[in-house]
Design an enzyme around this catalytic site. Structure first.
Site, mmCIF file in Angstrom:
data_model
loop_
_atom_site.group_PDB
_atom_site.id
_atom_site.type_symbol
_atom_site.label_atom_id
_atom_site.label_comp_id
_atom_site.label_asym_id
_atom_site.label_seq_id
_atom_site.Cartn_x
_atom_site.Cartn_y
_atom_site.Cartn_z
ATOM 1 N N GLU A 48 0.827 -1.209 0.000
ATOM 2 C CA GLU A 48 0.000 0.000 0.000
ATOM 3 C C GLU A 48 0.859 1.257 0.000
ATOM 4 O O GLU A 48 0.598 2.211 -0.750
ATOM 5 C CB GLU A 48 -0.929 -0.014 1.215
ATOM 6 C CG GLU A 48 -1.708 1.279 1.450
ATOM 7 C CD GLU A 48 -2.701 1.595 0.359
ATOM 8 O OE1 GLU A 48 -3.263 2.713 0.387
ATOM 9 O OE2 GLU A 48 -2.923 0.757 -0.532
ATOM 10 N N HIS B 128 -20.321 -7.372 -17.125
ATOM 11 C CA HIS B 128 -18.934 -7.165 -17.548
ATOM 12 C C HIS B 128 -18.608 -8.004 -18.787
ATOM 13 O O HIS B 128 -17.911 -7.546 -19.694
ATOM 14 C CB HIS B 128 -17.993 -7.519 -16.397
ATOM 15 C CG HIS B 128 -16.540 -7.321 -16.717
ATOM 16 N ND1 HIS B 128 -16.050 -6.155 -17.274
ATOM 17 C CD2 HIS B 128 -15.466 -8.136 -16.550
ATOM 18 C CE1 HIS B 128 -14.746 -6.262 -17.440
ATOM 19 N NE2 HIS B 128 -14.362 -7.456 -17.015
ATOM 20 N N HIS C 295 -11.775 5.790 -8.239
ATOM 21 C CA HIS C 295 -10.316 5.907 -8.132
ATOM 22 C C HIS C 295 -9.638 5.266 -9.342
ATOM 23 O O HIS C 295 -8.668 5.811 -9.891
ATOM 24 C CB HIS C 295 -9.859 5.241 -6.837
ATOM 25 C CG HIS C 295 -8.451 5.562 -6.440
ATOM 26 N ND1 HIS C 295 -7.954 6.849 -6.408
ATOM 27 C CD2 HIS C 295 -7.415 4.764 -6.046
ATOM 28 C CE1 HIS C 295 -6.699 6.825 -6.016
ATOM 29 N NE2 HIS C 295 -6.344 5.569 -5.807
ATOM 30 N N HIS D 207 -4.184 -8.178 -16.827
ATOM 31 C CA HIS D 207 -5.456 -7.721 -17.387
ATOM 32 C C HIS D 207 -5.613 -6.214 -17.198
ATOM 33 O O HIS D 207 -6.093 -5.503 -18.090
ATOM 34 C CB HIS D 207 -6.596 -8.469 -16.692
ATOM 35 C CG HIS D 207 -7.907 -8.387 -17.396
ATOM 36 N ND1 HIS D 207 -8.072 -8.640 -18.740
ATOM 37 C CD2 HIS D 207 -9.153 -8.088 -16.925
ATOM 38 C CE1 HIS D 207 -9.340 -8.497 -19.074
ATOM 39 N NE2 HIS D 207 -10.017 -8.157 -17.996
ATOM 40 N N HIS E 291 2.581 2.018 -3.317
ATOM 41 C CA HIS E 291 1.637 2.658 -4.241
ATOM 42 C C HIS E 291 1.480 4.143 -3.917
ATOM 43 O O HIS E 291 1.466 4.989 -4.810
ATOM 44 C CB HIS E 291 0.279 1.947 -4.158
ATOM 45 C CG HIS E 291 -0.759 2.528 -5.051
ATOM 46 N ND1 HIS E 291 -1.942 3.055 -4.580
ATOM 47 C CD2 HIS E 291 -0.793 2.683 -6.392
ATOM 48 C CE1 HIS E 291 -2.654 3.507 -5.600
ATOM 49 N NE2 HIS E 291 -1.992 3.291 -6.706
#
Length: 335
Positions: A80, A254, A145, A312, A83
């Site tokens: 975390e 999706h 986000h 992906h 990032h």
């Protein structure tokens, strides 16, 4: 004059660096989300009250005492914070782009209001990052986000291509094709939202057979709770738990979006092959698009292995870069 030229060179270099960094931030963000490290640090912008991760036994004990409702997991906390560090560096570079853009506004190949909007966007993106933690991974916030990160990548790619790309005259005369190229970005971002909504609601494995879902083309689905935007993670509109029918609706939607995206972008890539200036982009678009579809199917069949799930997200970022570059080329050729 010399100073302005030097600032322009800094601006030009920074937009290219920031574009690469933005893609890295998007991919790292996906890695953090997919490894359930989004709450690796229960506070923001630090981690357990400091700007680094507790390492020693004493520091971990102190952090645990200060945040008794969170379990200190050093590995997740470092993911975390990595990032956050990378996103913070990107934010500082965007600030520099904003300053240099106005200082050299007569020389840059875009309106100075573009880096201004970019600065506002990345500031809001930082707030979304904070709310992601403080609101405990609320799906609407996490999905926003993701869209904000992809939008940041798109604008930086646009700026980079404006200052580093090569143009070859008026390429696309057809108004319909030009509109189709513009609309492709809308199709892609709609599908990115659906992908983000699937991931943030943990619906990626709602049905694991393919191409059917639970052995049916139209399984039992609940769209009302599935796409209720203002709710907590894992909860329905009335506060109960999300049902299998709800997460199946998310997964199924999706899939339908992926089919529409594949057909639309596939036909678009074939349509631009006749323009020699765009042929390389068309081939690249088709190859990356096929890779993205294969990764999506593989993630489903193989039950979401981490490396394929992150890949992906990476290829989604590549599709953003390709389509923005394509849009920039046809815009530049129409000057």
């Amino acid at each position: 004059m010399y100073l302005t030229t030097k600032i322009y060179r800094y601006f030009k270099a920074l937009v290219l660096i920031a574009s690469v960094l933005a893609l890295c931030v998007v991919v790292l963000g996906a890695y953090v989300r997919l490894t359930d490290a989004g709450l690796g640090c229960p506070d923001w912008p630090g981690c357990y009250g400091t700007l680094t991760v507790p390492q020693s036994e004493a520091a971990i004990a102190s952090a645990q005492a200060g945040y008794p409702h969170s379990t200190v997991e050093v590995g997740k906390a470092w993911r975390e914070m990595a990032h956050r560090y990378l996103a913070g560096i990107l934010g500082l570079i965007v600030l520099a782009i904003f300053i240099f853009g106005w200082r050299a506004k007569a020389e840059i190949k875009c309106s100075p209001w573009t880096p201004t909007f970019l600065l506002v966007l990345i500031t809001f993106q930082a707030m979304l990052g904070m709310w992601t933690v403080t609101m405990l991974l609320k799906p609407a916030i996490v999905s926003a986000h993701l869209l904000g990160g992809m939008s940041t990548l798109a604008i930086l790619t646009w700026l980079a291509h404006r200052h580093w790309g090569h143009y070859s005259g008026n390429t696309v005369q057809s108004g319909r094709l030009r509109f189709a190229i513009r609309f492709a970005l809308f199709i892609l971002f709609a599908q990115i939202f659906l992908g983000g909504w699937t991931s943030t609601n943990y619906a990626a494995l709602a049905c694991t057979d393919f191409p059917t879902c639970h052995g049916m083309w139209m399984p039992e689905m609940d769209f009302k709770d599935a796409f209720h935007m203002v709710r907590e993670l894992g909860q329905s509109a009335d506060g109960g738990g999300l049902t299998l029918a709800s997460i199946t609706a998310i997964q199924w939607t999706h899939r339908v979006g992926a089919l529409i995206t594949f057909v639309y972008l596939g036909l678009l890539s074939l349509s631009i092959l006749k323009y020699w200036q765009l042929k390389r982009l068309g081939i690249t678009l088709f190859v990356v698009l096929c890779a993205q579809i294969l990764l999506g199917i593989s993630n489903l069949i193989l039950h979401l292995p981490l490396v394929l799930a992150v890949a992906h997200n990476f290829t989604a970022g590549l599709l953003v870069i390709i389509l923005v570059t394509l849009n920039s080329k046809i815009s530049s050729s129409s000057r």
